[in-house]
Design a protein around this motif. Structure first.
Motif, PDB file in Angstrom:
ATOM      1  N   ALA A 550      14.979-119.251 -15.165  1.00 14.45           N
ATOM      2  CA  ALA A 550      15.678-118.030 -15.585  1.00 14.45           C
ATOM      3  C   ALA A 550      14.712-117.199 -16.414  1.00 14.45           C
ATOM      4  N   PRO A 551      14.945-115.887 -16.520  1.00 18.47           N
ATOM      5  CA  PRO A 551      14.050-115.042 -17.322  1.00 18.47           C
ATOM      6  C   PRO A 551      13.847-115.612 -18.722  1.00 18.47           C
ATOM      7  N   PHE A 552      12.579-115.657 -19.155  1.00 21.33           N
ATOM      8  CA  PHE A 552      12.185-116.282 -20.414  1.00 21.33           C
ATOM      9  C   PHE A 552      11.617-115.201 -21.323  1.00 21.33           C
ATOM     10  N   LEU A 553      12.149-115.076 -22.537  1.00 25.45           N
ATOM     11  CA  LEU A 553      11.761-113.994 -23.434  1.00 25.45           C
ATOM     12  C   LEU A 553      10.419-114.297 -24.099  1.00 25.45           C
ATOM     13  N   VAL A 554       9.465-113.359 -23.911  1.00 28.74           N
ATOM     14  CA  VAL A 554       8.153-113.439 -24.559  1.00 28.74           C
ATOM     15  C   VAL A 554       7.968-112.148 -25.345  1.00 28.74           C
ATOM     16  N   GLY A 555       8.111-112.227 -26.663  1.00 29.48           N
ATOM     17  CA  GLY A 555       8.110-111.004 -27.459  1.00 29.48           C
ATOM     18  C   GLY A 555       9.324-110.175 -27.091  1.00 29.48           C
ATOM     19  N   SER A 556       9.081-108.939 -26.642  1.00 34.31           N
ATOM     20  CA  SER A 556      10.189-108.059 -26.247  1.00 34.31           C
ATOM     21  C   SER A 556      10.379-108.013 -24.737  1.00 34.31           C
ATOM     22  N   LYS A 557       9.572-108.800 -23.989  1.00 32.15           N
ATOM     23  CA  LYS A 557       9.634-108.749 -22.528  1.00 32.15           C
ATOM     24  C   LYS A 557      10.080-110.091 -21.957  1.00 32.15           C
ATOM     25  N   GLU A 558      10.779-110.016 -20.822  1.00 28.72           N
ATOM     26  CA  GLU A 558      11.182-111.224 -20.119  1.00 28.72           C
ATOM     27  C   GLU A 558      10.130-111.602 -19.082  1.00 28.72           C
ATOM     28  N   VAL A 559       9.911-112.910 -18.919  1.00 35.30           N
ATOM     29  CA  VAL A 559       8.938-113.411 -17.946  1.00 35.30           C
ATOM     30  C   VAL A 559       9.637-114.401 -17.019  1.00 35.30           C
ATOM     31  N   GLU A 560       9.390-114.248 -15.713  1.00 40.81           N
ATOM     32  CA  GLU A 560       9.914-115.195 -14.727  1.00 40.81           C
ATOM     33  C   GLU A 560       8.787-115.923 -13.997  1.00 40.81           C
ATOM     34  N   ILE A 561       7.663-115.214 -13.781  1.00 37.45           N
ATOM     35  CA  ILE A 561       6.544-115.789 -13.029  1.00 37.45           C
ATOM     36  C   ILE A 561       5.258-115.586 -13.824  1.00 37.45           C
ATOM     37  N   VAL A 562       4.442-116.641 -13.898  1.00 36.46           N
ATOM     38  CA  VAL A 562       3.154-116.570 -14.585  1.00 36.46           C
ATOM     39  C   VAL A 562       2.046-116.852 -13.571  1.00 36.46           C
ATOM     40  N   PHE A 563       1.163-115.872 -13.360  1.00 31.88           N
ATOM     41  CA  PHE A 563      -0.024-116.065 -12.529  1.00 31.88           C
ATOM     42  C   PHE A 563      -1.169-116.465 -13.453  1.00 31.88           C
ATOM     43  N   MET A 564      -1.560-117.728 -13.444  1.00 36.84           N
ATOM     44  CA  MET A 564      -2.732-118.139 -14.220  1.00 36.84           C
ATOM     45  C   MET A 564      -3.912-118.237 -13.263  1.00 36.84           C
ATOM     46  N   ILE A 565      -4.963-117.458 -13.546  1.00 33.26           N
ATOM     47  CA  ILE A 565      -6.087-117.356 -12.617  1.00 33.26           C
ATOM     48  C   ILE A 565      -7.360-117.845 -13.296  1.00 33.26           C
TER      49      ILE A 565
END
Length: 617
Positions: A550-565
């Protein structure tokens, strides 16, 4: 939108697109098919004998019959002939009264002059406030006196030029002076789109000077590229003699701005000072490299873009919108270049103090796309051509391919009977006019007719080249399910640990990831983040896709997908291309909800990799 404004929007769209579908035109105007049809019927009546808009096979097109009369239409003839039933004309009239007269004016006075109710005038003034906010101008009520307009002299003039003179005739530029200006414009080789603007600038400047409103301050960042030329000096002398006035250097520069907003080559001769462009370009590159680990020839890009930037700055300062020549959505076609252009636009807006319109972002997108494409792998590739009619026809096809694909390909030709799997496996791609029967061919195959379409071949060739890059030899993809009971930093650590456990990253990769996060958050809009850093362990691009349930709050923004490159430290050209494809896919996910949803539903590494291949290629 007032009817006359919609007419002009229709004409502008049809001038840019020789043919446009009903659906596309409806979408551009935000109107229904029935309303559009009625608007065009009325517009065709106004254009009678001058031009004609026709609908054929669900495509609209514009035919011009009398070019001279059509130019008058484009110069605002339809707006000038409209009456005060048009809200746009009432708005222009109210602005004209407020700008031309220093004394306050009451709503009752305006109501009487326009022959409309006080309520209508009040609504018009509310609409005006929305428009003039973009010009940093305000309408202020003076107690017991009425309304006055307040803003810098520059912005008041630009407001008058861009809005008032659309609807009202010139008073200080009579027909004789206008013809003299047109003659001077021919000597100066002024582009057509600037001539009408120049006449408006002359009208507005001498109106304001006569009223005692002079340009006192220099226009910050503005450059008059032709200030020292003889032709411009002669033009200024002509105006001073006609109006019996001596123009200050600031007034001269302002009158010259229509010459300085478009790059029309070397006529008139221009002298550029690129200090401002260089400063802005440097700030753009710093911001872009802060967000993307990406390499391209910055010096080459600067040499190509510096003149464009100089004119772009002048357009922004003078609030001139560049003509939209793009019939495609560049954001969808070039997502990475468009993302870089948007970052550049943010930098320009912050430094210049003017918003950067979408059309200017589109032009910047093309410059970045050219810069990125120069980084493509230029090594020669071997391709095979197979033709059922024999080697003679195959050689003819070879010549066509050489013309389309250029000299970076080595082409071998074969007849149907000469080929086998072992022979074909050494080639980068196969072009064939016949269905190949060999089993287990792993090389990309492009089917051709004997005489093929050049664009089709280019598209297929680009697809093959890009398909080759999303290959296990160049990229490693993992998927990590993230834990909403951990904080964001702990989830990033979980992702780096996964990569290290698979022996894909060096021990210090995690430190570089967090150091980059400390400098600037890599959380983008629409629930996507892209932490990335140099990886000294692998010679492949390493992509770990982390997904929250589910959307995860990071600061003031929600995160659903993390691209780690993880980006190889010394990446050859082919790896640079893979990285570009990953970036392209990332911005597709940011901008396209459907692709984002498919990525969230992807179950494993193979599905993610296939989705990248499908969407990017």
């Amino acid at each position: 939108m007032a009817l006359v404004d919609r007419w002009y929007k229709i004409l502008n769209i049809l001038e840019t697109n020789s043919n446009i579908s009903q659906n596309a035109l409806e979408d551009s105007l935000g109107t229904s098919r029935q309303t559009l049809k009625k608007n065009i019927q009325l517009l065709n009546k106004e254009l009678n004998g001058i031009a004609r808009i026709t609908l054929d096979n669900h495509q609209y097109s514009l035919s011009i019959i009398q070019f001279e009369e059509y130019e008058k239409i484009l110069s605002g003839k339809l707006k000038k002939e409209s009456d005060f039933n048009s809200s746009s004309k009432r708005i222009a009239y109210i602005l004209k009264r407020l700008i031309e007269y220093d004394a306050p004016i009451t709503i009752n006075d305006l109501s009487e002059e326009l022959s409309v109710s006080r309520g209508t005038v009040t609504n018009d003034i509310n609409s005006i406030r929305d428009v003039i906010q973009l010009y940093e101008v305000k309408i202020i009520g003076v107690t017991n006196k009425g309304l006055v307009i307040s803003g810098s002299e520059l912005n008041l003039r630009l407001l008058y030029i861009n809005i008032v003179l659309d609807y009202f005739s010139m008073e200080r530029v009579n027909e004789i002076i206008k013809q003299k200006i047109l003659s001077k414009c021919r000597d100066l080789k002024v582009p057509k789109q600037s001539i009408n603007l120049l006449i408006r600038v002359v009208e507005t400047s001498f109106m304001r000077i006569a009223q005692g409103h002079n340009l006192i301050d220099e226009i910050k960042y503005y450059q008059n590229f032709i200030s020292n030329t003889d032709v411009f000096e002669q033009f200024i002398i002509f105006l001073e003699e006609e109006y019996d006035i001596t123009l200050s250097s600031n007034e001269r520069d302002f009158i010259g701005f229509p010459f300085n907003i478009y790059n029309q080559g070397n006529e008139p001769q221009k002298e550029y000072n690129f200090d401002i462009s260089a400063y802005i370009f440097s700030a753009m590159m710093k911001k872009i490299h802060g967000l993307f680990i990406i390499e391209f020839d910055e010096n080459k890009l600067y040499e190509e873009i510096k003149v464009h930037l100089s004119h772009l700055i002048n357009r922004l300062l003078m609030r001139i919108k560049a003509k939209d020549l793009f019939s495609i959505q560049l954001e969808a076609k070039y997502p990475l270049s468009n993302a870089m252009a948007k970052v550049a636009g943010q930098v320009i807006e912050k430094l210049i103090g003017r918003p950067v319109p979408d059309v200017e972002i589109s032009y910047l997108t093309l410059y970045f796309e050219m810069a990125l494409n120069r980084g493509s792998d230029s090594s020669n590739k071997d391709i095979a051509v197979i033709c059922h009619t024999g080697r003679g026809t195959a050689k003819m096809i070879k010549q066509q391919l050489q013309r389309v694909l250029g000299n970076n390909v080595n082409i071998s030709v074969y007849s149907q009977n000469e080929v086998n799997n072992e022979l074909l496996e050494k080639y980068f791609a196969i072009f064939t006019t016949i269905p190949l029967r060999q089993d287990a061919i792993t090389i990309p195959v492009i089917q051709l007719s004997t005489i093929f379409d050049d664009n089709y071949v280019r598209e297929q060739w680009e697809r093959v080249e890009r398909n080759k890059t999303i290959d296990s030899a160049y990229i490693k993809v993992l998927v990590t399910n993230l834990d909403d009971t951990l904080n964001y930093k702990e989830n990033l650590k979980k992702m780096t640990d996964t990569l290290e456990q698979h022996l894909l990253t060096d021990p210090d990769f995690v430190k570089r990831i967090f150091k980059r996060e400390e400098i600037k958050s890599t959380v983008f809009d629409n629930g996507i983040a892209m932490p990335h850093a140099i990886n000294k362990k692998s010679n492949k691009v390493v992509l770990n896709v982390g997904k929250f349930e589910a959307p995860f709050l990071v600061g003031s923004k929600e995160v659903e997908i993390v691209f780690m490159i993880g980006i190889p430290e010394d990446a050859p050209a082919v790896i640079e291309n893979v990285l570009l494809e990953v970036y392209e896919f990332f911005f597709m996910v940011v901008n396209t909800p459907e692709i984002k949803e498919r990525l969230l539903n992807a179950k494993d590494n193979a599905e993610v990799k296939e989705l990248i291949r499908k969407e990017v290629i």
